[in-house]
Design a protein around this motif. Structure first.
Motif, PDB file in Angstrom:
ATOM      1  N   TRP A   1      -2.620   2.484  -4.814  1.00  0.00           N
ATOM      2  CA  TRP A   1      -1.426   3.103  -4.218  1.00  0.00           C
ATOM      3  C   TRP A   1      -1.711   3.625  -2.814  1.00  0.00           C
ATOM      4  O   TRP A   1      -0.829   3.624  -1.957  1.00  0.00           O
ATOM      5  N   GLY A   2      -2.948   4.055  -2.597  1.00  0.00           N
ATOM      6  CA  GLY A   2      -3.333   4.521  -1.261  1.00  0.00           C
ATOM      7  C   GLY A   2      -3.282   3.376  -0.259  1.00  0.00           C
ATOM      8  O   GLY A   2      -2.740   3.512   0.834  1.00  0.00           O
ATOM      9  N   GLU A   3      -3.814   2.226  -0.662  1.00  0.00           N
ATOM     10  CA  GLU A   3      -3.807   1.050   0.224  1.00  0.00           C
ATOM     11  C   GLU A   3      -2.357   0.608   0.497  1.00  0.00           C
ATOM     12  O   GLU A   3      -2.011   0.244   1.609  1.00  0.00           O
ATOM     13  N   LEU A   4      -1.535   0.682  -0.546  1.00  0.00           N
ATOM     14  CA  LEU A   4      -0.130   0.276  -0.367  1.00  0.00           C
ATOM     15  C   LEU A   4       0.606   1.218   0.585  1.00  0.00           C
ATOM     16  O   LEU A   4       1.483   0.796   1.343  1.00  0.00           O
ATOM     17  N   LEU A   5       0.218   2.491   0.567  1.00  0.00           N
ATOM     18  CA  LEU A   5       0.831   3.452   1.500  1.00  0.00           C
ATOM     19  C   LEU A   5       0.450   3.106   2.944  1.00  0.00           C
ATOM     20  O   LEU A   5       1.286   3.191   3.855  1.00  0.00           O
ATOM     21  N   VAL A   6      -0.796   2.674   3.120  1.00  0.00           N
ATOM     22  CA  VAL A   6      -1.234   2.257   4.462  1.00  0.00           C
ATOM     23  C   VAL A   6      -0.467   0.998   4.895  1.00  0.00           C
ATOM     24  O   VAL A   6       0.006   0.904   6.031  1.00  0.00           O
ATOM     25  N   VAL A   7      -0.291   0.063   3.950  1.00  0.00           N
ATOM     26  CA  VAL A   7       0.489  -1.151   4.259  1.00  0.00           C
ATOM     27  C   VAL A   7       1.913  -0.750   4.654  1.00  0.00           C
ATOM     28  O   VAL A   7       2.494  -1.301   5.595  1.00  0.00           O
ATOM     29  N   SER A   8       2.472   0.216   3.951  1.00  0.00           N
ATOM     30  CA  SER A   8       3.847   0.641   4.269  1.00  0.00           C
ATOM     31  C   SER A   8       3.920   1.203   5.688  1.00  0.00           C
ATOM     32  O   SER A   8       4.889   0.941   6.416  1.00  0.00           O
ATOM     33  N   ALA A   9       2.887   1.954   6.110  1.00  0.00           N
ATOM     34  CA  ALA A   9       2.867   2.494   7.480  1.00  0.00           C
ATOM     35  C   ALA A   9       2.839   1.350   8.498  1.00  0.00           C
ATOM     36  O   ALA A   9       3.545   1.381   9.512  1.00  0.00           O
ATOM     37  N   VAL A  10       2.044   0.319   8.202  1.00  0.00           N
ATOM     38  CA  VAL A  10       1.956  -0.827   9.122  1.00  0.00           C
ATOM     39  C   VAL A  10       3.303  -1.564   9.178  1.00  0.00           C
ATOM     40  O   VAL A  10       3.774  -1.955  10.258  1.00  0.00           O
TER      41      VAL A  10
END
Lengths: 137, 145
Positions: B105-114
């Motif tokens: 979920w942390g990685e997905l949050l970073v993807v969402s920021a990008v």
């Protein structure tokens, strides 16, 4: 599109990018702790997004799109419009400076400048909020 | 009104309603969940207000290509896809990183920021050259002819 609107809209796009950068970094910071000091950007993120982006874009577009004066075809007092632009933008930067405690009374000065900008906007546009219906007959 | 504008406005209206429902649930302790406050504000400010602004400006600003095709509205479509996929991913992953820290979920949050960045960046690239004076618009029209 008049010069003042072009300035306001382009400035609002710059603020949008600044706010987005700050917001994205804070979001990444939630997932991977990059640096705890990144949270200090929160007040600037809010100010850039609300006053810099949303409000400035709306005011700049309204200055362009609301009916012009019928007699002179102008949009009103230009120096007053430039003062509105300057006041709003100075206010934004004073509020941001306040977040970092850089200047005494920066928060108060910022809000006063923003209020002045909005009052000037209202004065400039009050008589432009009209219908042309009566003039068509 | 072009299709891309209709999509931005209708998606914005959906976010408007959902954000207010989240606002209601934030006032009921049994319906609370992690990150409810930032989600409420971002669905309102980004999902609703920003999408309405983007949709209407893509339609009303000078220099729009009137023939509808993906190619003609390419940056607008990338903006729509980036902004909405980014926001959707954030809505899902932000509450879950509190429940399951150090997971996907942390990685997905970073993807969402990008994705947010890609979406908004595309919009700025599309609209920046369309912020023009009447004279510039007429010159551009002449050149096209």
């Amino acid at each position: 599109m008049p010069l003042i609107s072009r300035w306001m809209i382009r400035l609002s796009l710059v603020y949008l990018l600044l706010g987005l950068t700050a917001g994205s970094l804070m979001l990444i910071n939630k997932a991977w702790m990059v640096h705890p000091l990144l949270w200090a950007a929160l007040p600037a993120h809010i100010e850039w997004m609300i006053f810099g982006w949303i409000i400035q874009f709306t005011l700049g577009t309204a200055y362009w799109i609301l009916p012009r004066f019928l007699d002179s075809k102008s949009r009103g007092n230009e120096p007053m419009a430039w003062t509105m632009l300057l006041s709003l933008n100075l206010g934004i930067w004073f509020i941001i400076a306040d977040g970092f405690s850089l200047i005494p009374y920066a928060g108060l000065s910022g809000r006063v400048l923003e209020t002045l900008g909005v009052v000037l906007f209202a004065l400039l546009h009050w008589k432009r909020i009209v219908t042309y219906g009566d003039h068509e007959h | 009104m072009p299709l891309i504008t209709r999509l931005f406005i209708k998606t914005g209206l959906v976010y408007f309603v959902i954000s207010l429902l989240i606002g209601i649930s934030s006032q009921i302790p049994s319906l609370h969940f992690p990150a409810i406050t930032p989600l409420f504000w971002h669905m309102l400010m980004l999902g609703w207000i920003t999408q309405i602004i983007i949709g209407v400006s893509l339609w009303m600003f000078p220099g729009r290509k009137k023939e509808e095709s993906f190619q003609n509205q390419r940056l607008g479509w990338i903006a729509y896809a980036g902004l909405n996929s980014g926001l959707f991913l954030r809505v899902i992953s932000e509450p879950l990183i509190y429940a399951y820290p150090n997971t996907i979920w942390g990685e997905l949050l970073v993807v969402s920021a990008v994705l947010h960045f890609v979406g908004i960046g595309s919009y700025v690239l599309e609209i920046w050259p369309r912020v023009m004076s009447r004279k510039q618009r007429l010159n551009r029209r002449k050149k096209r002819k």
